[in-house]
Design a protein around this motif. Structure first.
Motif, mmCIF file in Angstrom:
data_model
loop_
_atom_site.group_PDB
_atom_site.id
_atom_site.type_symbol
_atom_site.label_atom_id
_atom_site.label_comp_id
_atom_site.label_asym_id
_atom_site.label_seq_id
_atom_site.Cartn_x
_atom_site.Cartn_y
_atom_site.Cartn_z
ATOM 1 N N VAL A 27 0.862 -1.169 0.000
ATOM 2 C CA VAL A 27 0.000 0.000 0.000
ATOM 3 C C VAL A 27 0.906 1.229 0.000
ATOM 4 O O VAL A 27 1.681 1.434 0.928
ATOM 5 C CB VAL A 27 -0.931 0.026 1.236
ATOM 6 N N VAL A 28 0.799 2.009 -1.068
ATOM 7 C CA VAL A 28 1.597 3.227 -1.192
ATOM 8 C C VAL A 28 0.656 4.405 -1.025
ATOM 9 O O VAL A 28 -0.392 4.476 -1.683
ATOM 10 C CB VAL A 28 2.302 3.299 -2.569
ATOM 11 N N SER A 29 1.011 5.318 -0.135
ATOM 12 C CA SER A 29 0.181 6.495 0.097
ATOM 13 C C SER A 29 1.063 7.729 0.146
ATOM 14 O O SER A 29 2.282 7.641 0.273
ATOM 15 C CB SER A 29 -0.603 6.349 1.408
ATOM 16 N N ALA A 30 0.426 8.889 0.046
ATOM 17 C CA ALA A 30 1.168 10.141 0.075
ATOM 18 C C ALA A 30 1.717 10.414 1.470
ATOM 19 O O ALA A 30 2.745 11.079 1.621
ATOM 20 C CB ALA A 30 0.277 11.290 -0.377
ATOM 21 N N PHE A 31 1.044 9.897 2.487
ATOM 22 C CA PHE A 31 1.441 10.110 3.876
ATOM 23 C C PHE A 31 1.410 8.773 4.610
ATOM 24 O O PHE A 31 0.791 7.826 4.144
ATOM 25 C CB PHE A 31 0.466 11.082 4.560
ATOM 26 N N ASP A 32 2.058 8.701 5.753
ATOM 27 C CA ASP A 32 2.013 7.486 6.560
ATOM 28 C C ASP A 32 0.566 7.174 6.934
ATOM 29 O O ASP A 32 -0.174 8.055 7.369
ATOM 30 C CB ASP A 32 2.840 7.649 7.841
ATOM 31 N N LEU A 33 0.188 5.910 6.758
ATOM 32 C CA LEU A 33 -1.170 5.488 7.099
ATOM 33 C C LEU A 33 -1.243 5.070 8.560
ATOM 34 O O LEU A 33 -0.356 4.386 9.055
ATOM 35 C CB LEU A 33 -1.589 4.295 6.242
ATOM 36 N N PRO A 34 -2.301 5.454 9.242
ATOM 37 C CA PRO A 34 -2.502 4.946 10.604
ATOM 38 C C PRO A 34 -2.707 3.430 10.572
ATOM 39 O O PRO A 34 -3.191 2.878 9.581
ATOM 40 C CB PRO A 34 -3.780 5.656 11.076
ATOM 41 N N ALA A 35 -2.365 2.771 11.651
ATOM 42 C CA ALA A 35 -2.456 1.309 11.729
ATOM 43 C C ALA A 35 -3.878 0.813 11.471
ATOM 44 O O ALA A 35 -4.073 -0.209 10.801
ATOM 45 C CB ALA A 35 -1.957 0.821 13.078
ATOM 46 N N GLY A 81 -0.058 -8.733 -6.000
ATOM 47 C CA GLY A 81 0.272 -9.601 -7.125
ATOM 48 C C GLY A 81 0.258 -8.787 -8.395
ATOM 49 O O GLY A 81 0.900 -7.751 -8.486
ATOM 50 N N ASP A 82 -0.519 -9.229 -9.386
ATOM 51 C CA ASP A 82 -0.607 -8.490 -10.634
ATOM 52 C C ASP A 82 -1.807 -7.537 -10.664
ATOM 53 O O ASP A 82 -2.073 -6.908 -11.678
ATOM 54 C CB ASP A 82 -0.640 -9.436 -11.826
ATOM 55 N N MET A 83 -2.514 -7.416 -9.560
ATOM 56 C CA MET A 83 -3.642 -6.502 -9.459
ATOM 57 C C MET A 83 -3.170 -5.166 -8.889
ATOM 58 O O MET A 83 -2.431 -5.118 -7.917
ATOM 59 C CB MET A 83 -4.718 -7.089 -8.542
ATOM 60 N N VAL A 84 -3.576 -4.076 -9.522
ATOM 61 C CA VAL A 84 -3.239 -2.737 -9.046
ATOM 62 C C VAL A 84 -4.535 -1.952 -8.907
ATOM 63 O O VAL A 84 -5.336 -1.882 -9.841
ATOM 64 C CB VAL A 84 -2.284 -2.012 -10.022
ATOM 65 N N GLY A 100 -3.492 9.512 -9.857
ATOM 66 C CA GLY A 100 -4.123 8.596 -10.799
ATOM 67 C C GLY A 100 -5.447 9.135 -11.321
ATOM 68 O O GLY A 100 -5.750 9.029 -12.509
ATOM 69 N N ARG A 101 -6.218 9.719 -10.428
ATOM 70 C CA ARG A 101 -7.513 10.279 -10.846
ATOM 71 C C ARG A 101 -7.329 11.484 -11.767
ATOM 72 O O ARG A 101 -8.067 11.659 -12.733
ATOM 73 C CB ARG A 101 -8.334 10.667 -9.620
ATOM 74 N N LEU A 102 -6.314 12.316 -11.475
ATOM 75 C CA LEU A 102 -6.026 13.464 -12.339
ATOM 76 C C LEU A 102 -5.568 12.995 -13.722
ATOM 77 O O LEU A 102 -5.952 13.587 -14.739
ATOM 78 C CB LEU A 102 -4.972 14.366 -11.703
ATOM 79 N N ASN A 103 -4.765 11.937 -13.764
ATOM 80 C CA ASN A 103 -4.328 11.392 -15.052
ATOM 81 C C ASN A 103 -5.513 10.857 -15.850
ATOM 82 O O ASN A 103 -5.591 11.054 -17.069
ATOM 83 C CB ASN A 103 -3.286 10.290 -14.836
ATOM 84 N N LYS A 104 -6.449 10.184 -15.180
ATOM 85 C CA LYS A 104 -7.646 9.683 -15.875
ATOM 86 C C LYS A 104 -8.492 10.835 -16.406
ATOM 87 O O LYS A 104 -9.024 10.771 -17.517
ATOM 88 C CB LYS A 104 -8.481 8.816 -14.929
#
Length: 178
Positions: free
Chosen positions: A112-120, A157-160, A167-171
């Motif tokens: 999981v990649v996020s712009a900021f640290d995710l809470p647990a 896996g191979d699912m993104v 991503g939304r701005l690119n779409k």
């Protein structure tokens, strides 16, 4: 020349089936990890790519590097790889062995990649939702990437799943240009 992944597949499958039959998956995985790590070292890689050495010499020297840290069965497996000049495939064999083991154990690693640290608690909710969707136990690893601006990017896996603002701005940009 065939892709390394394609060449590694039958070896990984054979190693997995043997280890599974013997009930020794964890030990084989650890030993393969060690062998793959050693084979990926630049000086060892040079040894394995040296055409002046016979396959037997390469296998013997590689075996000496590993010493007593591997069992007899894995030693036989490595000798087979050496005889076929396939020791360079060990990292690929390990990846496929790991994937087969994860499939057997119904476990999937999710990044999981996020712009900021995710809470647990957010990571736990994501893991629970993905576990329900994929019908597997989910092991979450987190990373940050400020270029996402917000939201998350999930790789399983191979699912993104791209739920990032970037991503939304690119779409949106693609929709406006089409």
């Amino acid at each position: 020349m065939a892709e390394p992944t394609t060449l590694a597949r039958p070896y990984a499958k054979a190693a997995f089936e043997y280890a599974s039959e013997k009930g020794d998956l964890d030990s084989w995985q650890a030993q393969l990890q060690l062998a793959a790590t050693v084979s990926a070292e630049p000086r060892v890689r040079t040894l394995l790519d040296d055409p002046a050495l016979t396959a037997a010499e390469q296998g013997e020297q590689f075996g000496c590097l590993l010493g007593d840290s591997i069992g007899e069965q894995l030693g036989n497996f490595l000798a087979l790889l050496a005889a076929n000049r396939r020791l360079v495939l060990l990292p690929h064999i390990l990846r496929q062995f790991d994937a087969l083991k994860a499939e057997r154990e119904r476990v999937i690693e999710v990044q999981v990649v996020s712009a900021f640290d995710l809470p647990a608690d957010v990571s736990e909710r994501i893991a629970a939702a993905l576990g329900e969707r994929l019908h597997r136990e989910v092991m979450v690893s987190s990373a940050t990437d400020a270029s996402l601006l917000g939201g998350v990017l999930i790789r399983a896996g191979d699912m993104v799943i791209d739920g990032s603002v970037r991503g939304r701005l690119n779409k949106l940009a693609d929709a406006l240009t089409n």
